[in-house]
Design an enzyme around this catalytic site. Sequence first.
Site, PDB file in Angstrom:
ATOM      1  N   GLY A 344       2.671  -9.778   5.433  1.00 44.24           N
ATOM      2  CA  GLY A 344       2.554  -8.655   4.525  1.00 44.24           C
ATOM      3  C   GLY A 344       1.362  -7.783   4.885  1.00 44.24           C
ATOM      4  N   SER A 345       0.692  -7.258   3.873  1.00 38.53           N
ATOM      5  CA  SER A 345      -0.263  -6.165   4.080  1.00 38.53           C
ATOM      6  C   SER A 345      -1.556  -6.558   4.765  1.00 38.53           C
ATOM      7  CB  SER A 345      -0.585  -5.504   2.738  1.00 38.53           C
ATOM      8  OG  SER A 345       0.589  -4.908   2.198  1.00 38.53           O
ATOM      9  N   THR A 346      -1.878  -7.847   4.893  1.00 34.91           N
ATOM     10  CA  THR A 346      -3.096  -8.191   5.632  1.00 34.91           C
ATOM     11  C   THR A 346      -3.013  -7.729   7.084  1.00 34.91           C
ATOM     12  OG1 THR A 346      -2.196 -10.421   6.040  1.00 34.91           O
ATOM     13  CG2 THR A 346      -3.735 -10.174   4.187  1.00 34.91           C
TER      14      THR A 346
END
Length: 630
Positions: A344-346
């Site tokens: 995801g966004s990491t």
Amino acid sequence: MSSRAFQFRCLTLCSILVIGLSALSVRLIQIQVWERKEYADKARRAFDRRETLTGLRGNIVDRNEEVLAKSMPVSTIFVDISHLRDPKVMAFTVAYARASREADWENLDDATRRKLIHFERGEVLDGMPAEAIREAALAHAVNVLSRPLGLHREQMRERIAQGLGDRQRGEFILAKNIPDDVAGSLRDLVDQHWIEGFRFAGSYKRWYTSDDHATHVIGYTGEKGNFGIEAALDDFLAGKDGWREHKRDARGMRIPGDSGSIRPPRAGLNVQLTLDMSVQAIVEEELEWCLAEFEAPRGCAIVLDPKTGEILGMASRPHFNLNRLDNLDEAGMNFALQATYEPGSTIKIVAAAGALNERLVSPKTTIFCHNGLYVVGNFSVPDHSPYGNLTVEGILEKSSNIGAFKLGQQLGMTRFYGYMDRFGFGEKTGILLSGESSGRVRKTGKPMDFSRATYGYALSVTPLQVAQAYAAIASDGKLRKPHIVRSVIANDGTVVEHYEPEVVREVIRPETARSMRGALEKVTGQGGTAKLARVSGFRVAGKTGTAHRIVGGRYQKDRRTVSFAGMLPAEDPAFVCVVVIDDPRTTKVKPGGGSIAAPCFARIAARTAAHLNLTPTEPVDDKLAGSSRP
């Protein structure tokens, strides 16, 4: 009889004698010369006994020399079947039992006692049937040894009966892993009571002082397999066995006065880890809290020093007990470096850092984010909220998928995947632990897969890879190899092997790393997605990640892997901490990196900062200080 016939008979008899004696001579020569070694070995095996002296396995200690794993001396008791069935041998035990009941036994000296025992042995052999001798000797041995062994008499007799029933010769194990002090008392009792048929063999049992901490790091070796540091550094840790030889007579009794020969065992080397067990305890406790609070079955937390790559704490769940090893099938995987997941966004740091490093944008450059839906050819990129214009810092602060993709577009597919490689995704970190996964970066060349990769889908990573990547941003832009072993040390304190911090490559320029830390600090600000990651007295930088899980080949809206990767203090990080929680089922909050993983990070970071005696750089917020612990 004619003279001729007599001569023929004599000649025949002489020929037979000559041939027979010649054959015997040949056989004697064969035995003495050609087969001498074979028969000598057989004789040696019959009368010589070699006892293995186990080499002491080295200790495992943390960075402060706190012992985590050590070997403790234990003994195994063997029952010699041939002795137990030989009345001439067992008569000694019966003779002692009789002699020790004499009224003046306590007043006799050792020589007189021995004479009395030998006299009684003769009486026993003359007056008792063989079976009665064996039974009486066994009964005496059970009466003397059962209680120190922690067994009921019936239990000990059953074990011996079962061993005798299973085997007709040789020996079998009566009890093992007997502590050294107990074994010493048992040896004294065996000698004192002239008990025959029982043999002690010394060895070592591995003992873990904190058996539920750092389990996947320390690992194990032996019957259950090989794992962790115990396996990876087995060549250093393992001692070298020695031996002791002595002679026995035809009945297997040790020959008095035979000193035998000995080769002493050699102890293994000690291994010092980078772990700080105080930090490790913090990580373990807060990860347990997070999993219980948010009803998640799996997860991990990692704390490392970004300037060296040294891991200070690393915990995975589910885990196992090092001393029992009783649930390895369910808990044997080291989630931190073996589990792969869509981050995801990491992962959005890759597109942002790449664009900044190539000087395509600055932190304040504005990107139009299409108000929540960006259509590109035959596919679209959705956002979780409708954003218009966002700066590069704002893209990370709000975690815009569209913004991350547009930064990736500016880099181009080739350069974007080049930065993925430079940050270490898709390859093993090379940490000195067994079983590490490499993850996967799918370089299909398809625009849709490229778009998904910029915001954390269509690829898989490990938590350790994420920690390594964020450590590059936390320091000077250099990717450092995660470091779990500091030194290999001999028992006299000599350092045999020292593992220096290792720079793999430069990923981004130092000024780019500083810009990224500034942008990631806004993520924990009032308008960011990780307000719950803040720690009183410190500036915190980091990034949330929330990815839907694939179940049955399809993404599930209600199943997620959530994470937070952060650093503290943001201006010059002393440590990086990554928290990954898999499949939380809580209804207390909407599952996401900011609502579940970020608070866990904050609790770990606050306690770690206190342990490391970091000086606060910001005013202390009483509300935040109160929320760092339950």
